[in-house]
Design an enzyme around this catalytic site. Structure first.
Site, PDB file in Angstrom:
ATOM      1  N   ASP A   1     -29.505 -36.864  -2.419  1.00 21.19           N
ATOM      2  CA  ASP A   1     -29.214 -38.429  -2.543  1.00 21.19           C
ATOM      3  C   ASP A   1     -28.270 -38.261  -3.584  1.00 21.19           C
ATOM      4  O   ASP A   1     -28.280 -39.198  -4.644  1.00 21.19           O
ATOM      5  CB  ASP A   1     -30.437 -39.125  -2.975  1.00 21.19           C
ATOM      6  CG  ASP A   1     -31.443 -39.230  -2.161  1.00 21.19           C
ATOM      7  OD1 ASP A   1     -32.025 -38.006  -1.941  1.00 21.19           O
ATOM      8  OD2 ASP A   1     -31.723 -40.095  -1.422  1.00 21.19           O
TER       9      ASP A   1
ATOM     10  N   TYR B   1     -23.045 -42.227   0.714  1.00 28.45           N
ATOM     11  CA  TYR B   1     -23.185 -43.588   0.571  1.00 28.45           C
ATOM     12  C   TYR B   1     -22.079 -44.389   0.832  1.00 28.45           C
ATOM     13  O   TYR B   1     -22.027 -45.648   0.411  1.00 28.45           O
ATOM     14  CB  TYR B   1     -23.896 -43.858  -0.907  1.00 28.45           C
ATOM     15  CG  TYR B   1     -25.093 -43.322  -1.002  1.00 28.45           C
ATOM     16  CD1 TYR B   1     -25.369 -42.009  -1.332  1.00 28.45           C
ATOM     17  CD2 TYR B   1     -26.374 -44.226  -0.924  1.00 28.45           C
ATOM     18  CE1 TYR B   1     -26.766 -41.427  -1.635  1.00 28.45           C
ATOM     19  CE2 TYR B   1     -27.632 -43.496  -1.240  1.00 28.45           C
ATOM     20  CZ  TYR B   1     -27.774 -42.405  -1.446  1.00 28.45           C
ATOM     21  OH  TYR B   1     -28.769 -41.690  -1.828  1.00 28.45           O
TER      22      TYR B   1
ATOM     23  N   HIS C   1     -35.782 -35.595   4.740  1.00 29.73           N
ATOM     24  CA  HIS C   1     -35.362 -36.433   3.934  1.00 29.73           C
ATOM     25  C   HIS C   1     -36.415 -37.469   3.301  1.00 29.73           C
ATOM     26  O   HIS C   1     -36.440 -37.567   1.955  1.00 29.73           O
ATOM     27  CB  HIS C   1     -34.147 -37.467   4.471  1.00 29.73           C
ATOM     28  CG  HIS C   1     -33.503 -38.495   3.468  1.00 29.73           C
ATOM     29  ND1 HIS C   1     -32.838 -37.957   2.391  1.00 29.73           N
ATOM     30  CD2 HIS C   1     -33.418 -39.841   3.469  1.00 29.73           C
ATOM     31  CE1 HIS C   1     -32.322 -39.090   1.682  1.00 29.73           C
ATOM     32  NE2 HIS C   1     -32.727 -39.923   2.351  1.00 29.73           N
TER      33      HIS C   1
ATOM     34  N   HIS D   1     -39.926 -47.032  -0.801  1.00 31.95           N
ATOM     35  CA  HIS D   1     -39.944 -46.168   0.327  1.00 31.95           C
ATOM     36  C   HIS D   1     -41.356 -45.983   0.918  1.00 31.95           C
ATOM     37  O   HIS D   1     -41.692 -44.896   1.218  1.00 31.95           O
ATOM     38  CB  HIS D   1     -39.078 -45.083   0.510  1.00 31.95           C
ATOM     39  CG  HIS D   1     -37.675 -45.345   0.201  1.00 31.95           C
ATOM     40  ND1 HIS D   1     -37.003 -46.306   1.182  1.00 31.95           N
ATOM     41  CD2 HIS D   1     -36.589 -45.003  -0.584  1.00 31.95           C
ATOM     42  CE1 HIS D   1     -35.640 -46.339   0.594  1.00 31.95           C
ATOM     43  NE2 HIS D   1     -35.549 -45.461  -0.400  1.00 31.95           N
TER      44      HIS D   1
ATOM     45  N   HIS E   1     -34.638 -39.253  -0.521  1.00 35.12           N
ATOM     46  CA  HIS E   1     -34.956 -40.488  -0.408  1.00 35.12           C
ATOM     47  C   HIS E   1     -35.359 -41.640  -1.581  1.00 35.12           C
ATOM     48  O   HIS E   1     -34.674 -42.443  -1.928  1.00 35.12           O
ATOM     49  CB  HIS E   1     -35.745 -40.731   0.793  1.00 35.12           C
ATOM     50  CG  HIS E   1     -35.722 -41.757   1.639  1.00 35.12           C
ATOM     51  ND1 HIS E   1     -34.621 -42.720   1.940  1.00 35.12           N
ATOM     52  CD2 HIS E   1     -36.904 -42.689   2.155  1.00 35.12           C
ATOM     53  CE1 HIS E   1     -34.768 -43.647   2.702  1.00 35.12           C
ATOM     54  NE2 HIS E   1     -36.408 -43.823   2.742  1.00 35.12           N
ATOM     55  N   VAL E   2     -36.492 -41.127  -2.393  1.00 29.31           N
ATOM     56  CA  VAL E   2     -37.005 -41.891  -3.357  1.00 29.31           C
ATOM     57  C   VAL E   2     -35.920 -41.096  -4.694  1.00 29.31           C
ATOM     58  O   VAL E   2     -35.954 -40.052  -4.704  1.00 29.31           O
ATOM     59  CB  VAL E   2     -38.328 -41.533  -3.773  1.00 29.31           C
ATOM     60  CG1 VAL E   2     -38.763 -42.369  -4.969  1.00 29.31           C
ATOM     61  CG2 VAL E   2     -39.071 -42.155  -2.280  1.00 29.31           C
ATOM     62  N   HIS E   3     -35.586 -42.379  -5.273  1.00 29.37           N
ATOM     63  CA  HIS E   3     -34.296 -41.504  -6.160  1.00 29.37           C
ATOM     64  C   HIS E   3     -35.040 -41.629  -7.710  1.00 29.37           C
ATOM     65  O   HIS E   3     -35.114 -42.130  -8.737  1.00 29.37           O
ATOM     66  CB  HIS E   3     -33.334 -42.871  -6.497  1.00 29.37           C
ATOM     67  CG  HIS E   3     -32.679 -43.060  -5.175  1.00 29.37           C
ATOM     68  ND1 HIS E   3     -31.730 -44.224  -4.710  1.00 29.37           N
ATOM     69  CD2 HIS E   3     -32.386 -42.246  -4.123  1.00 29.37           C
ATOM     70  CE1 HIS E   3     -31.390 -44.234  -3.719  1.00 29.37           C
ATOM     71  NE2 HIS E   3     -31.624 -42.882  -3.119  1.00 29.37           N
TER      72      HIS E   3
HETATM   73 FE   LIG Z   1     -32.581 -42.086   1.647  1.00 27.57          FE
END
Ligand SMILES: [Fe+2]
Length: 463
Positions: free
Chosen positions: A164, A196, A315, A325, A352-354
């Site tokens: 990410d 992004y 991901h 998420h 996916h999870v930041h």
């Molecule tokens: Fe993502």
């Protein structure tokens, strides 16, 4: 006397109960200074276009076959098609060889891409440093890479882990931190969500180009193994763009055919002592689908005598105790987790999870709808699940966590960073996570991995 003892008894019970409730791992006490994460402007120096007419830019490489004797070199020329040829030579040799690639381009709403070149250099020697040159005339550019040693059970090899990433100021710090890490990553395992660009109006694809220029300082010199994330889908029927993965598919090629895959979103490679399986969270994975059938025949092929380390990239995480998420990885977990336990996957990396999180070895495969057994349990045949979606993109950090911390969660922290997975031999690998706020040699979370096939002992860090 009884009156005096009574409060002591109560306190004792309370302490015992809180210990039980907080039986999970560690939620880091590190408090990051909260600042808004914003993208670097397009005129930032990290996005500079290389000088010269039609100069190759956005150079990136990835493994080009199943065993590490080929490398796909990709680059973009903006003014005209230019040449598809890559010249390459061993570091200590003057004898130049050349390989021919192919050209592609695409349009997306009101954007038209440059000329995107992909060239697979094959028949490379293992464990060898090569220089390579792209471009023509006065605007050639030269880079280098080192091929991995021949696949084998005790070959040491170090993978970097980034997810990410995006192109914010924090992304730049993450990449620099990875580059400065004294544990030198030789190949990046990237767990999805690249540029992004889709956060901009009409998915402004100039942000795909700027990301390519930003990351070139790493991607041109060591292979990045690509996993597809939701920000690669670029599905925008409202502006007439209904072909999923269009920019990604044109820009990033992977060697999916060499592992018998029928689509570039799921595939495998062998590299040194690792067998790496890349899964697609955003392609069909239910029973009878191409991805399901591919994985079903892929897992029995993994030869732990040849490649002891079985690593899976995806991901969307299956185990995630942040309030972001939530449950998005659950349906894939239901489909594939029994296989991961059966085939003793060592570690699963997701993004996916930041934020950052590492699990204990757990599985949750007993549930069959009627029996109600639906709690993750300690399982020494199960992988460790690591969420490493903390590359630093413009969407910012996931800071809100499920409380109390679930028992399966060994360590979690809402900070940007990267990790390294340093394979020593067939039994041991040293894993380290680095937060961006620390010096490059400092680890925020570490774990010695014991190989599930050769040394399947409990290496849990919580107890
Ligand atoms: Fe993502």
């Amino acid at each position: 006397m009884g009156v005096l003892w009574w409060p002591v008894f109560v306190v004792g019970v309370l302490v015992l109960e809180s210990a039980l409730i907080a039986d999970g791992g560690l939620t880091s006490s590190f408090v990051r200074k909260v600042e808004k994460t914003i993208d670097m402007p397009l005129d930032s120096d990290v996005f500079t276009t290389p000088p010269g007419y039609n100069a190759p830019q956005q150079v990136h490489i990835t493994q080009g076959d199943h065993v590490g004797k080929a490398m796909i070199v990709s680059w973009v020329t903006m003014d005209e098609p230019g040449s598809n040829t890559v010249y390459y030579w061993r570091q200590n040799s003057k004898r130049k060889m050349k390989a021919e690639g192919m050209l592609t381009k695409y349009s997306f709403f009101n954007y038209t891409s440059g000329f995107i070149h992909h060239c697979n250099i094959t028949h490379l020697k293992h464990d060898t440093k090569y220089n390579y040159m792209v471009g023509t005339g006065h605007t050639t550019r030269t880079f280098w890479f080192t091929t991995p040693p021949e696949v084998g059970p005790d070959v040491p090899y170090t993978f970097g882990l980034i997810g990410d990433l995006g192109q914010s100021y924090d992304s730049n710090i993450t990449l620099s931190h990875y580059e400065m890490n004294p544990v030198k990553g030789q190949t990046v395992l990237f767990v999805g969500d690249i540029s992004y660009a889709d956060n901009y109006p009409n998915h402004d694809n100039r942000r795909w180009d700027s990301w390519g220029r930003f990351a070139e300082r790493s991607t041109a010199y060591q292979p990045w193994i690509w996993t597809v994330g939701n920000h690669e889908i670029d599905f925008a029927p409202e502006i007439g763009e209904d072909e999923p993965f269009k920019p990604y598919s044109h820009r990033y090629h992977v060697p999916y055919k060499s592992s018998g895959s029928t689509a570039p979103f799921w595939y495998s490679i062998k590299r040194a002592s690792a067998h790496i399986i890349v899964l697609a969270s955003y392609s069909a994975y239910g029973k009878y689908t191409p991805q399901y059938k591919w994985l079903e025949q892929e897992l029995p092929k993994v030869n732990r005598t040849e490649t002891p380390w079985l690593i899976v990239l995806m991901h969307s995480p299956w185990y995630n105790s942040y309030n972001y998420h939530y449950m998005e990885g659950e349906t894939m977990r239901v489909m594939y987790e029994p296989w991961f336990v059966k085939y003793k996957v060592d570690v699963v990396f997701a993004g996916h999870v930041h934020a950052y999180e590492r699990s204990e070895r757990v599985s949750n495969i007993a549930y069959n709808i009627v029996n109600g057994i639906c709690k993750p349990v300690t399982d020494q045949s199960a992988p460790v699940y690591i969420t490493i979606g903390d590359g630093g993109n413009l969407e910012g950090l996931a800071t809100n966590m499920t409380e109390p911390q679930p028992e399966y969660s060994a360590f979690r922290e809402a900070s940007f960073g990267h990790a390294t997975f340093d394979i020593k031999n067939r039994t041991h690998a040293f894993y380290g996570w680095h937060r961006n706020q620390d010096g490059s040699a400092v680890t925020g979370d570490t774990m010695w991995f014991y190989n599930r096939y050769w040394h399947p002992e409990d290496e849990s860090t919580s107890v």
